[in-house]
Design a protein around this motif. Sequence first.
Motif: not given
Length: 497
Positions: A344-366
Amino acid sequence: MNKICLKYFLLPWIKNAPKIYILNLNTDSRTLKKGDLFIAIPGTKKDGRNFIYEAICKKVSAILYETKKKGEHGIFKYIHNILIIYFFKLSENVSMLASRFYKKPKKGLKIVGVTGTNGKTTVTQLINQWSEILGNKTATMGTLGNGFYNALCPTQNTTSSSIFIHSFLSKISEKQTKLVTMEVSSHGLIQNRVKEVPFDIAIFTNLTQDHLDYHESMEKYASAKWLLFSTHKVKKIILNADDKYGKIWLKKLFNYYTIAVTIKNTAQKKYSTKWINATNIEHYNNLIYITFESSWGIGKISSSLIGTFNVKNILLSLACLLELGHSLCSLITTSNKITPITGRMQTFIVAKKPIFIIDYAHTPDALKNTLNAIRLHYKKYIWCIFGCGGERDKKKRSIMGAIAEKIANKVIITNDNPRNEKEMTIIEDILSGCKKKKKILIIKNRQEAISYVFLKAQYNHVILIAGKGHEEQQIIRDRCIYYSDKMIVLKLLEKNI
């Protein structure tokens, strides 16, 4: 192991039952054992009444058989010396049977139920995590699994069967557990799975389009959710008063003990017993600060959970814990110790790399809320990788395509859980909502889609992977294969550090 006399057990419903002892309740013919009471009821896919002879071969103690005819209620029959009892509207009474068999939870165990389209998992996990920080032993039942906090066993359903729920409550009640949170799905409510659960608090997060393949319309979907507050055992109700349905229900529940949670509509205070209102919200890259006023006093809390929707999740959780007796001061001072929920809005940050965000959003509103949160917090170029599940609500696909195209800078459509539906049919449904279809990339293999974007994205970009969140399998046709967005991301970042 429980052991109970059938004559006593069925007394509230059926008199003169024989003195047969039963060891367990079971609705699944595949797992029946000697001594079980087989509850034969229609299911969503199979009808348990078709497996009577299988149950007899497994030497169950007795069988309860659902009948649609009121006049047949209580009729006894024997097949190979196994008692079969006809039971009118048996499906609607399984929760009561389970509650009687496993006995009600001990006093001192608080049960919190959370329902809504989005946010159920986050709110239940926030309540458990916050309570654990404050020194309480907690358990949970929901999408991430069932069990004690941080020791969850995977589950197939958001809301488990009535029998499992009462068995679970009985077990944790014996282990000095103070609190159990439970995600309550619309399916679970329609199917009476939590009918006899004594909720101390019931929470409503929001209601937006989802599960229309099952409910057919938003009206029927809303009616299913309303069951928790109108026909179930609930002492106190906490509502998101900014939600369309939350506003309506708050007024309908005027004579009940309600708590209104809002970030913009202080007028809703007059309809509730207590209230919490956010007066100021400050967004930073990985932090959010919430200043609020409430029936308990004023305060300011900080959190690493980003997005306006998470402000509501945090305040709903705060209201619950306040109602459970925690002091406002202790909750404010510990709020910054709460960590993001898995998937749920789980963020992965590594210096000089793109930021990854994983989220369960599977509905239009989410999906909309997630993308808007990323835009608000990071103000960067956004890649959006998502798909839609097969054999599920088809109406939401084009809507999600339109949302992704409008908010993200680049959209990649991939597979989610296609099941037995053709992959391209799902993708074409999503594309039908997009205006500039030629600019949308299609990479059906989910791992390849994530790898492709990682190679193309710049270090100051954000890559959102939406739809699967915490899940560790992908359903393709009738096969469940191991798959994890998180593991793909970790491997990519590890290789490129």
